[in-house]
Design a protein around this motif. Structure first.
Motif, PDB file in Angstrom:
ATOM      1  N   ALA A  72      81.146 -15.324 -31.972  1.00  0.00           N
ATOM      2  CA  ALA A  72      81.257 -16.005 -33.269  1.00  0.00           C
ATOM      3  C   ALA A  72      82.085 -15.176 -34.240  1.00  0.00           C
ATOM      4  O   ALA A  72      82.889 -15.720 -35.013  1.00  0.00           O
ATOM      5  CB  ALA A  72      79.866 -16.271 -33.843  1.00  0.00           C
ATOM      6  N   LYS A  73      81.907 -13.873 -34.186  1.00  0.00           N
ATOM      7  CA  LYS A  73      82.661 -13.016 -35.110  1.00  0.00           C
ATOM      8  C   LYS A  73      84.154 -13.033 -34.760  1.00  0.00           C
ATOM      9  O   LYS A  73      85.008 -13.184 -35.626  1.00  0.00           O
ATOM     10  CB  LYS A  73      82.109 -11.594 -35.035  1.00  0.00           C
ATOM     11  N   GLU A  74      84.425 -12.923 -33.474  1.00  0.00           N
ATOM     12  CA  GLU A  74      85.825 -12.906 -33.030  1.00  0.00           C
ATOM     13  C   GLU A  74      86.541 -14.210 -33.400  1.00  0.00           C
ATOM     14  O   GLU A  74      87.689 -14.199 -33.854  1.00  0.00           O
ATOM     15  CB  GLU A  74      85.846 -12.718 -31.502  1.00  0.00           C
ATOM     16  N   MET A  75      85.809 -15.345 -33.256  1.00  0.00           N
ATOM     17  CA  MET A  75      86.458 -16.636 -33.530  1.00  0.00           C
ATOM     18  C   MET A  75      86.291 -17.074 -34.984  1.00  0.00           C
ATOM     19  O   MET A  75      86.867 -18.087 -35.399  1.00  0.00           O
ATOM     20  CB  MET A  75      85.909 -17.710 -32.587  1.00  0.00           C
ATOM     21  N   GLY A  76      85.480 -16.345 -35.745  1.00  0.00           N
ATOM     22  CA  GLY A  76      85.273 -16.699 -37.155  1.00  0.00           C
ATOM     23  C   GLY A  76      84.579 -18.037 -37.323  1.00  0.00           C
ATOM     24  O   GLY A  76      84.949 -18.829 -38.199  1.00  0.00           O
ATOM     25  N   LEU A  77      83.575 -18.295 -36.484  1.00  0.00           N
ATOM     26  CA  LEU A  77      82.908 -19.597 -36.506  1.00  0.00           C
ATOM     27  C   LEU A  77      81.426 -19.458 -36.851  1.00  0.00           C
ATOM     28  O   LEU A  77      80.818 -18.417 -36.577  1.00  0.00           O
ATOM     29  CB  LEU A  77      83.045 -20.266 -35.130  1.00  0.00           C
ATOM     30  N   THR A  82      68.244 -12.865 -37.150  1.00  0.00           N
ATOM     31  CA  THR A  82      69.269 -13.046 -38.195  1.00  0.00           C
ATOM     32  C   THR A  82      69.664 -11.693 -38.789  1.00  0.00           C
ATOM     33  O   THR A  82      70.829 -11.485 -39.134  1.00  0.00           O
ATOM     34  CB  THR A  82      68.786 -13.995 -39.320  1.00  0.00           C
ATOM     35  N   THR A  83      68.703 -10.766 -38.872  1.00  0.00           N
ATOM     36  CA  THR A  83      69.029  -9.432 -39.397  1.00  0.00           C
ATOM     37  C   THR A  83      70.008  -8.728 -38.464  1.00  0.00           C
ATOM     38  O   THR A  83      70.985  -8.107 -38.899  1.00  0.00           O
ATOM     39  CB  THR A  83      67.745  -8.594 -39.558  1.00  0.00           C
ATOM     40  N   LYS A  84      69.748  -8.877 -37.172  1.00  0.00           N
ATOM     41  CA  LYS A  84      70.656  -8.257 -36.196  1.00  0.00           C
ATOM     42  C   LYS A  84      72.068  -8.848 -36.317  1.00  0.00           C
ATOM     43  O   LYS A  84      73.065  -8.118 -36.335  1.00  0.00           O
ATOM     44  CB  LYS A  84      70.106  -8.487 -34.786  1.00  0.00           C
ATOM     45  N   LEU A  85      72.136 -10.170 -36.415  1.00  0.00           N
ATOM     46  CA  LEU A  85      73.457 -10.818 -36.453  1.00  0.00           C
ATOM     47  C   LEU A  85      74.200 -10.526 -37.761  1.00  0.00           C
ATOM     48  O   LEU A  85      75.411 -10.308 -37.744  1.00  0.00           O
ATOM     49  CB  LEU A  85      73.301 -12.334 -36.244  1.00  0.00           C
ATOM     50  N   THR A  86      73.478 -10.502 -38.874  1.00  0.00           N
ATOM     51  CA  THR A  86      74.162 -10.151 -40.131  1.00  0.00           C
ATOM     52  C   THR A  86      74.596  -8.692 -40.096  1.00  0.00           C
ATOM     53  O   THR A  86      75.629  -8.334 -40.649  1.00  0.00           O
ATOM     54  CB  THR A  86      73.285 -10.428 -41.379  1.00  0.00           C
ATOM     55  N   GLY A  87      73.812  -7.877 -39.402  1.00  0.00           N
ATOM     56  CA  GLY A  87      74.200  -6.467 -39.235  1.00  0.00           C
ATOM     57  C   GLY A  87      75.490  -6.332 -38.439  1.00  0.00           C
ATOM     58  O   GLY A  87      76.231  -5.349 -38.588  1.00  0.00           O
ATOM     59  N   MET A  88      75.776  -7.328 -37.594  1.00  0.00           N
ATOM     60  CA  MET A  88      77.031  -7.317 -36.830  1.00  0.00           C
ATOM     61  C   MET A  88      78.201  -7.838 -37.674  1.00  0.00           C
ATOM     62  O   MET A  88      79.323  -7.923 -37.195  1.00  0.00           O
ATOM     63  CB  MET A  88      76.892  -8.202 -35.578  1.00  0.00           C
ATOM     64  N   GLY A  89      77.896  -8.251 -38.896  1.00  0.00           N
ATOM     65  CA  GLY A  89      78.972  -8.720 -39.778  1.00  0.00           C
ATOM     66  C   GLY A  89      79.059 -10.226 -39.878  1.00  0.00           C
ATOM     67  O   GLY A  89      79.964 -10.756 -40.518  1.00  0.00           O
ATOM     68  N   LEU A  90      78.116 -10.949 -39.251  1.00  0.00           N
ATOM     69  CA  LEU A  90      78.157 -12.415 -39.331  1.00  0.00           C
ATOM     70  C   LEU A  90      77.520 -12.897 -40.625  1.00  0.00           C
ATOM     71  O   LEU A  90      76.513 -12.344 -41.068  1.00  0.00           O
ATOM     72  CB  LEU A  90      77.408 -13.015 -38.133  1.00  0.00           C
ATOM     73  N   LYS A  91      78.128 -13.900 -41.200  1.00  0.00           N
ATOM     74  CA  LYS A  91      77.595 -14.427 -42.456  1.00  0.00           C
ATOM     75  C   LYS A  91      77.126 -15.867 -42.328  1.00  0.00           C
ATOM     76  O   LYS A  91      76.170 -16.267 -42.949  1.00  0.00           O
ATOM     77  CB  LYS A  91      78.670 -14.346 -43.541  1.00  0.00           C
ATOM     78  N   ASP A  92      77.854 -16.650 -41.538  1.00  0.00           N
ATOM     79  CA  ASP A  92      77.571 -18.082 -41.476  1.00  0.00           C
ATOM     80  C   ASP A  92      76.632 -18.404 -40.314  1.00  0.00           C
ATOM     81  O   ASP A  92      77.075 -18.725 -39.205  1.00  0.00           O
ATOM     82  CB  ASP A  92      78.884 -18.860 -41.344  1.00  0.00           C
TER      83      ASP A  92
END
Ligand code: SF4
Length: 446
Positions: free
Chosen positions: A197-202, A218-228
């Motif tokens: 998701a991060k690589e594709m910006g989706l 969600t904490t893990k994923l936001t920690g990876m830089g994901l917002k959406d």
């Protein structure tokens, strides 16, 4: 951690210049802290302070953009539990389900039905917006082909649904121009799905059962830089899924618990095999608080009432739906055509104008400004009286367009006829029917 109003105030310019539409910087700070305004409204915030305030000024539930072929929808971004507190902003997206187990004919039929499901109501186009493409049999090639077919044959927003990152990647590549929503990230595949998701910006759907597991994910994923992110609580019973929606919304708004500050998806399609029950479940999640609601089958008789429910829930209760006052020409009226008048409440206008149109009688329909109130309410409030209607008739220019000096008023406003005749010398006032549906018969008799 969110900042208090006083903490935000300390970082502002404190000039009370009012450019933000608040009387003081303190009032602005308090509104910002409670999510009722946006930081951008103050032009005097430095980049450094902006960064500090980013957390405090972020909406409690992140608005996530979802791309259709030629439009962009937003889910989330809500700020209240109950619409009467303010309003709900971003209507639930209604989605239909396609799976890799369906035959080509079934898929074609469902896409064709999706494309036809468009309804005009109060001047708006009501329709479902999304198709969920679900991989159910491990066939990544068919998954990608199905996604491509949806992209080629519809303008739907696309949600790709599989717990296999490689399969999701293949399908996402096939429809990357359409910016699909990716899913489903779980505790087991979070690294790979998050990276994709991060690589594709989706945007990415995240699924975990239990509030702790969901917050961890969600904490893990936001920690990876994901917002959406879009949250699926994983519950597939009505009671638990409903509870989850309320808990997630409340936790996101009241203590501003960031791990739950994302829109949600609800899946009535996986809660029952009974189509009518499924529609009722969907109705529950449109009211509370689904960002996306997925139905197993989109049929007009279930989708239309859901669209109307959504329209009502997401209409700002503080602002009636109105149309512009003026003269509306129906069925090409000429100088000898009849003149009728009603209020500028949108629902009244569309129902009344529809009946005049259906009657085929050329009509000048005068729409008076009643601040969006219906006939009875505006009459009771003194906004639709003999005096106000007469003033509108004199000012709107109808006397230059029509030679007729007979005006039809709504049956519910019969009480104004005497006053109106006094205010409009030379005009004859005719009392129309109370119900719009009786207009064609009334016109025939007239
Ligand atoms: Fe204060 Fe900024 Fe509002 Fe001016 S625009 S009153 S400086 S918060």
């Amino acid at each position: 951690m969110a900042l208090t109003g006083i903490e935000i105030f300390k970082l502002l310019a404190k000039t009370n210049c009012k450019e933000c539409d608040f009387p003081t910087c303190l009032a602005f700070a308090m509104a910002l802290a409670s999510g009722k305004t946006e930081l951008d409204k103050c032009p005097y915030v430095s980049d450094e302070v902006r960064e500090k305030l980013a957390e405090a000024s972020a909406p409690p539930i992140r608005p996530v953009k979802i791309a259709m072929k030629e439009a962009v929808k937003t889910v989330g971004g809500e700020t209240v539990m109950f619409r009467h507190e303010k309003t709900f902003f971003n209507p639930t997206l209604i989605a239909g389900l396609l799976t890799t187990a369906m035959s080509d004919a079934e898929v074609d039929g469902k896409i064709a039905t999706f494309n036809k499901l468009q309804f005009e109501r109060v001047g708006l186009n009501l329709r479902p917006e999304m198709l969920v493409v679900k991989e159910v049999n491990g066939d990544a090639g068919r998954f990608a082909a199905l996604a491509k077919k949806v992209a080629d044959q519809s303008d739907a927003a696309i949600l790709l649904c599989s717990e296999k990152p490689e399969a999701v990647k293949g399908a996402a590549e096939a429809v990357k121009d359409r910016k699909p929503v990716l899913g489903v990230a779980t505790a087991a595949n979070a690294d790979a799905m998050g990276a994709l998701a991060k690589e594709m910006g989706l945007p990415l759907v995240t699924k975990a059962e239990g509030y702790d597991a969901l917050a961890d994910l969600t904490t893990k994923l936001t920690g990876m830089g994901l917002k959406d992110l879009i949250i699926d609580s994983g519950s597939r019973t009505l009671k638990q899924a409903f509870q989850d929606q309320v808990v997630l919304r409340r936790a996101a708004l009241v203590p501003k618990f960031r791990p739950f500050g994302f829109p949600t998806i609800a899946c009535p399609c996986e809660m029952t095999d009974d189509p009518l029950k499924e529609a009722l479940y969907a109705a529950v999640f449109i009211a509370k608080y689904g960002g996306i609601v997925v139905l197993s089958d989109l049929q007009p008789h279930t989708v239309f009432p859901l669209l109307l429910e959504r329209l009502n829930i997401y209409t700002d209760p503080q602002r009636p739906m109105i149309i512009t006052p003026g003269i509306y020409e129906i069925n090409n009226p000429g100088p000898d055509s009849i003149v009728a008048v009603t209020t500028n409440f949108a629902l009244t206008y569309f129902i009344v104008s529809g009946e005049f149109e259906g009657s085929k009688v050329p009509t000048w329909l005068l729409i008076q400004d009643t601040e969006g109130l219906s006939v009875m309410t505006s009459w009771a409030a003194g906004k639709f009286s003999g005096e106000t209607v007469a003033m509108h008739v004199k000012k709107c220019g109808i006397m230059d367009k029509a030679k007729t000096r007979t005006i039809i008023i709504p049956g519910y406003a019969a009480g104004i006829s005497g006053d109106l005749e006094e205010e409009l010398p030379g005009w004859k006032v005719v009392i129309g029917p109370r119900e719009a549906s009786h207009i064609p018969v009334f016109l025939k008799k007239l």
